[in-house]
Design a protein around this motif. Structure first.
Motif, PDB file in Angstrom:
ATOM      1  N   SER A  65       0.810  -1.211   0.000  1.00  0.00           N
ATOM      2  CA  SER A  65       0.000   0.000   0.000  1.00  0.00           C
ATOM      3  C   SER A  65       0.846   1.265   0.000  1.00  0.00           C
ATOM      4  O   SER A  65       0.315   2.355   0.101  1.00  0.00           O
ATOM      5  CB  SER A  65      -0.943   0.001   1.205  1.00  0.00           C
ATOM      6  OG  SER A  65      -0.215  -0.182   2.395  1.00  0.00           O
ATOM      7  N   SER A  66       2.159   1.117  -0.115  1.00  0.00           N
ATOM      8  CA  SER A  66       3.020   2.300  -0.109  1.00  0.00           C
ATOM      9  C   SER A  66       3.430   2.670  -1.532  1.00  0.00           C
ATOM     10  O   SER A  66       3.998   1.850  -2.248  1.00  0.00           O
ATOM     11  CB  SER A  66       4.278   2.019   0.720  1.00  0.00           C
ATOM     12  OG  SER A  66       5.180   3.081   0.586  1.00  0.00           O
ATOM     13  N   PRO A  67       3.153   3.918  -1.956  1.00  0.00           N
ATOM     14  CA  PRO A  67       3.538   4.314  -3.318  1.00  0.00           C
ATOM     15  C   PRO A  67       5.054   4.254  -3.538  1.00  0.00           C
ATOM     16  O   PRO A  67       5.504   4.111  -4.666  1.00  0.00           O
ATOM     17  CB  PRO A  67       3.019   5.753  -3.441  1.00  0.00           C
ATOM     18  CG  PRO A  67       2.619   6.188  -2.090  1.00  0.00           C
ATOM     19  CD  PRO A  67       2.424   4.979  -1.242  1.00  0.00           C
ATOM     20  N   PHE A  68       5.814   4.345  -2.457  1.00  0.00           N
ATOM     21  CA  PHE A  68       7.280   4.274  -2.560  1.00  0.00           C
ATOM     22  C   PHE A  68       7.738   2.979  -3.209  1.00  0.00           C
ATOM     23  O   PHE A  68       8.689   2.947  -3.961  1.00  0.00           O
ATOM     24  CB  PHE A  68       7.887   4.354  -1.151  1.00  0.00           C
ATOM     25  CG  PHE A  68       8.531   5.676  -0.861  1.00  0.00           C
ATOM     26  CD1 PHE A  68       7.807   6.841  -1.012  1.00  0.00           C
ATOM     27  CD2 PHE A  68       9.843   5.761  -0.453  1.00  0.00           C
ATOM     28  CE1 PHE A  68       8.385   8.058  -0.757  1.00  0.00           C
ATOM     29  CE2 PHE A  68      10.435   6.987  -0.201  1.00  0.00           C
ATOM     30  CZ  PHE A  68       9.703   8.133  -0.344  1.00  0.00           C
ATOM     31  N   VAL A  69       7.037   1.884  -2.855  1.00  0.00           N
ATOM     32  CA  VAL A  69       7.426   0.575  -3.370  1.00  0.00           C
ATOM     33  C   VAL A  69       7.306   0.551  -4.896  1.00  0.00           C
ATOM     34  O   VAL A  69       8.159   0.012  -5.588  1.00  0.00           O
ATOM     35  CB  VAL A  69       6.534  -0.518  -2.730  1.00  0.00           C
ATOM     36  CG1 VAL A  69       6.721  -1.852  -3.415  1.00  0.00           C
ATOM     37  CG2 VAL A  69       6.841  -0.624  -1.246  1.00  0.00           C
ATOM     38  N   VAL A  97       1.047   3.652   8.557  1.00  0.00           N
ATOM     39  CA  VAL A  97       1.321   2.219   8.401  1.00  0.00           C
ATOM     40  C   VAL A  97       1.126   1.803   6.945  1.00  0.00           C
ATOM     41  O   VAL A  97       1.910   1.046   6.388  1.00  0.00           O
ATOM     42  CB  VAL A  97       0.423   1.391   9.343  1.00  0.00           C
ATOM     43  CG1 VAL A  97       0.562  -0.090   9.062  1.00  0.00           C
ATOM     44  CG2 VAL A  97       0.768   1.692  10.791  1.00  0.00           C
ATOM     45  N   TYR A  98       0.070   2.373   6.321  1.00  0.00           N
ATOM     46  CA  TYR A  98      -0.151   2.064   4.901  1.00  0.00           C
ATOM     47  C   TYR A  98       1.011   2.599   4.056  1.00  0.00           C
ATOM     48  O   TYR A  98       1.342   2.022   3.022  1.00  0.00           O
ATOM     49  CB  TYR A  98      -1.452   2.703   4.392  1.00  0.00           C
ATOM     50  CG  TYR A  98      -2.708   2.261   5.118  1.00  0.00           C
ATOM     51  CD1 TYR A  98      -2.839   0.961   5.574  1.00  0.00           C
ATOM     52  CD2 TYR A  98      -3.763   3.137   5.323  1.00  0.00           C
ATOM     53  CE1 TYR A  98      -3.982   0.550   6.227  1.00  0.00           C
ATOM     54  CE2 TYR A  98      -4.915   2.737   5.973  1.00  0.00           C
ATOM     55  CZ  TYR A  98      -5.023   1.442   6.423  1.00  0.00           C
ATOM     56  OH  TYR A  98      -6.168   1.046   7.069  1.00  0.00           O
ATOM     57  N   GLY A  99       1.579   3.718   4.475  1.00  0.00           N
ATOM     58  CA  GLY A  99       2.584   4.383   3.647  1.00  0.00           C
ATOM     59  C   GLY A  99       3.989   3.860   3.816  1.00  0.00           C
ATOM     60  O   GLY A  99       4.838   4.093   2.960  1.00  0.00           O
ATOM     61  N   CYS A 100       4.262   3.146   4.907  1.00  0.00           N
ATOM     62  CA  CYS A 100       5.626   2.660   5.139  1.00  0.00           C
ATOM     63  C   CYS A 100       5.992   1.627   4.072  1.00  0.00           C
ATOM     64  O   CYS A 100       5.322   0.606   3.946  1.00  0.00           O
ATOM     65  CB  CYS A 100       5.754   2.030   6.523  1.00  0.00           C
ATOM     66  SG  CYS A 100       7.392   1.318   6.808  1.00  0.00           S
ATOM     67  N   PRO A 101       7.070   1.855   3.301  1.00  0.00           N
ATOM     68  CA  PRO A 101       7.366   0.920   2.210  1.00  0.00           C
ATOM     69  C   PRO A 101       7.911  -0.434   2.679  1.00  0.00           C
ATOM     70  O   PRO A 101       7.883  -1.389   1.906  1.00  0.00           O
ATOM     71  CB  PRO A 101       8.409   1.671   1.374  1.00  0.00           C
ATOM     72  CG  PRO A 101       9.013   2.663   2.293  1.00  0.00           C
ATOM     73  CD  PRO A 101       7.963   3.011   3.301  1.00  0.00           C
ATOM     74  N   ASN A 129       8.402   8.706   4.772  1.00  0.00           N
ATOM     75  CA  ASN A 129       7.108   8.752   4.102  1.00  0.00           C
ATOM     76  C   ASN A 129       5.973   8.757   5.120  1.00  0.00           C
ATOM     77  O   ASN A 129       4.929   9.363   4.892  1.00  0.00           O
ATOM     78  CB  ASN A 129       6.972   7.551   3.152  1.00  0.00           C
ATOM     79  CG  ASN A 129       5.843   7.742   2.163  1.00  0.00           C
ATOM     80  OD1 ASN A 129       5.538   8.860   1.780  1.00  0.00           O
ATOM     81  ND2 ASN A 129       5.217   6.652   1.767  1.00  0.00           N
TER      82      ASN A 129
END
Lengths: 414, 299
Positions: free
Chosen positions: A144-148, B169-173, B197
């Motif tokens: 769910s992370s755009p970074f990935v 938590v959703y944003g942590c890669p 992030n």
């Protein structure tokens, strides 16, 4: 094995993985060439020292703080990723749309795209306090992370660019493989820029970023700045005597540039209007954006609009737009405008934090600036050496058959 | 259907002596009116049905059930938290009475000491905002207000809300932060890649990065909380996980001189937070973000 891998193929020319590296040409290079390489070497060394300082002393040597969690490295990430698009779009149009006038640019464009994405990724690595932890991106990626998505896209895109360059130089797989590579690379370039925009737009916590129009703005900004940089590069290479291009190619490039610039400006103005219009203005949004028109950020954002409109005006003038000086000026203006736009965009998310607290503008610290300069020098060094060593010039004999073959893939696609 | 549940709540909490009988009467009226309007159950029967459900209270009929159900673990890797016991059956929540808060910042200072926040770090987990009267407008708030507070303003303490839908938590890669089964959002200091992030995605500015090596004088250190591990990673409020999982309350609740802060377990219908949520009209900061924060404001 090693003997077979690298074989001498004439005086000073070494063949490795099917590519002729003309190392001998470096011997003939002038003093000015070597002085430039030495200068780049010094800047890179200073950059490495600066990175060492950052690793040893932690984030305190950066100008970033809680209100500006991302700084110059992120501005540059967006900027480099964006610049790399233009090169690829020009190259892709050769194969997919049969735009033959861009054919001589194809190798240069792919190399530029690959090197720029590499700089963007190195920027992330040099920002990390513990770079070795980057391995967790592979071990436990969070869907769910755009970074990935942007991180993986940038890595794959870089690989595609360099493989593509190899295919173009060696002619491995013939026209068919080159065409197929383009079919993969072009959507991937768009995917990469979309995911980069998502890093900003998929944050409901940052009001000015949280807009779907961020994605098309990223794509148009990327394309415009990329084409502008390619145009500048082509002029430099031509003036150095490395390449020879037809005037019609520059004319096509600048027409394309003008078209993309006006779309880019249009999207930006539509977004600004939505923020300020009385029936749609939300207090948080308007107050945040006001800093960029009348506040401490006006110096960065107002020039984006002025430079953009002027660059378009220069390229639109029917009597002057064929002049190299006008094309170069407009391109340079837009390359600068896009950098300021990236900086403004980054600041729009951070200048007023989610609790409504405004903090004065972020300026990179010396260490951050030196790291960024060092990275830029790495990119320039690769381009400088490649211009001499790599066979970037598309051979004359290669151009002739391709002119007739170019129509075939288009027909195939149709 | 929700209307049917309401009178039951009122009856359940009535023995505590906290509920206004007038309110429960009105709600009872409302429920009856609703059933009448629906036209499915005769009016006479509805009173009997209400009494029957009140006699056997179960979790599914808890008026806070929908909130508790949403407050689940997110990205929980099952890894134990280094500096605290394993999560129990509780669902932690906090209520802050902004009518009582005088803006003295004692909670801020108590939190800094309890959680070993670097004295040189330049951030605190709790940020108390001085608000203009007549508006809940963060753009007009002041974080760096003069010590002591101003009687003409009101004060809004903000900290990590331990959201049920935590964007951080959703944003942590790399899944270096997650929500524990008891609702506390924690950070793995050994895994955080410092991409920051989570700070960008948090709508409450609750996460803070250790730009400098945190310095805490030896004699002031809390042995239950790490210090050195926090260099170069993100940290934030954990509802004093080292205390609350040992049956204690949080440092901020303890420090508040006016009793504006209440902390407790939503699963416990007798806890202060449960009773307040059921009997008072409460609000949450930035409800529109849909983060479902677990800190409510009242007053």
């Amino acid at each position: 094995m090693a003997k077979k891998l690298i074989t001498a193929n004439g005086p000073g020319i070494y063949r490795f993985i099917g590519v002729d590296f003309n190392v001998g040409s470096l011997k003939n290079a002038g003093r000015r060439y070597w002085a430039f390489v030495a200068l780049l070497g010094i800047i890179i060394t200073v950059g490495i020292v600066a990175w060492g300082t950052a690793l040893a002393q932690g984030g305190s040597v950066m100008a970033m703080r809680d209100n500006y969690p991302w700084g110059l490295w992120f501005t540059n990430y967006m900027y480099y990723v964006g610049l790399s698009a233009g090169g690829l779009i020009v190259y892709a149009s050769v194969h997919l749309f049969g735009a033959e006038q861009f054919k001589p640019l194809s190798r240069l464009a792919v190399l530029q795209a690959g090197v720029l994405v590499m700089l963007a990724l190195l920027g992330i690595i040099t920002d990390m306090e513990r770079p070795w932890r980057a391995i967790y991106m592979l071990l436990t990626p969070n869907g769910s992370s755009p970074f990935v998505y942007t991180g993986s896209a940038a890595n794959i895109y870089m690989a595609i660019c360099f493989v593509d360059l190899w295919v173009l130089i060696t002619g491995y797989g013939g026209k068919k493989l080159a065409h197929r590579m383009t079919l993969i690379a072009l959507p991937f370039a768009i995917y990469l820029h979309t995911t980069t925009a998502f890093v900003l737009s998929l944050n409901k916590s940052r009001e000015l970023w949280n807009s779907a129009v961020m994605v098309p703005i990223f794509l148009t900004s990327a394309t415009a700045s990329g084409i502008a940089l390619l145009l500048i590069c082509a002029y430099i290479m031509q003036s150095l005597g490395v390449f020879k291009f037809a005037a019609s190619m520059f004319r096509s490039l600048s027409t394309l540039l003008a078209t993309v610039i006006i779309i880019d400006l249009f999207l930006l103005l539509v977004e600004i209007m939505t923020v300020f219009w009385p029936t749609s203005a939300k207090p948080g949004h308007a107050a945040r954006l006001a800093h960029f028109f009348t506040g401490e950020y006006a110096w960065a954002f107002i020039p984006v609009l002025i430079l953009g409109i002027s660059a378009f005006a220069l390229l639109a003038g029917r009597k002057t737009r064929h002049l190299p000086a006008i094309q170069l000026t407009a391109s340079a203006m837009y390359v600068v405008a896009i950098f300021l736009k990236r900086y403004s965009l980054m600041s729009m998310g951070f200048s007023t934090n989610p609790l409504g607290q405004y903090s004065s503008p972020y300026f990179p610290s010396l260490v951050e600036a030196l790291i960024a300069l060092g990275l830029l020098a790495v990119g320039l060094l690769i381009m400088t050496l490649s211009a001499k060593v790599l066979p970037l010039q598309v051979p004359e004999d290669d151009e002739e058959p391709s002119a007739s073959a170019a129509a075939a893939p288009v027909a195939e696609a149709g | 259907m929700t209307e049917q549940k309401r009178p039951e709540t009122a009856e359940k909490t009535a023995p505590e002596g906290l509920t206004l009988s007038r309110r429960s009467f009105l709600e009872g009226l409302g429920a009856t009116a609703g059933i009448l309007a629906a036209g499915t159950v005769p009016a006479l029967l509805s009173a009997g049905a209400g009494a029957a459900t009140a006699a056997e209270p179960s979790l599914s009929e808890d008026p806070l059930a929908s909130i508790i159900e949403e407050n689940n673990a997110v990205n929980y890797p099952g890894k134990p938290v280094k500096y605290a016991k394993a999560a129990g059956k509780q669902k932690w929540a906090m209520v802050i009475d902004v009518k009582a808060c005088i803006g003295c910042r004692r909670c801020v200072y108590a939190c800094v000491e309890e959680n070993n926040i670097g004295r040189n770090s330049g951030f605190t987990y709790i940020q108390v905002l001085e608000m203009e009267p007549g508006r809940i407008d963060l753009e007009h708030s002041e974080l760096h207000y003069a010590e002591g507070g101003n009687p003409n303003k009101w004060y809004l303490p903000v900290q990590c809300m331990q959201c049920a839908k935590p964007t951080c938590v959703y944003g942590c890669p790399v899944i270096a932060t997650w929500k524990e089964p008891d609702g506390i959002v924690v950070i793995d200091y050994d895994k955080c890649i410092a991409c920051r992030n989570c700070m960008v995605t948090c709508p409450y500015d609750a996460r803070h990065f250790n730009w400098v090596e945190p310095e805490v004088p030896k004699e002031e250190r809390n042995p239950d909380v790490p210090v050195e591990e926090k260099a170069g990673v993100v940290e934030k409020c954990t509802f004093c996980i080292q205390r609350t999982r040992n049956g204690q309350t949080t440092a901020c609740v303890e420090a508040c001189p006016v009793g504006a802060r209440k902390f407790g377990d939503l699963n416990d219908p007798e806890s202060e937070v449960s009773i307040i949520l059921k009997t008072r009209r409460v609000w949450r900061l930035k409800e529109e973000t849909g983060n479902e924060p677990m800190i409510w404001y009242v007053g």
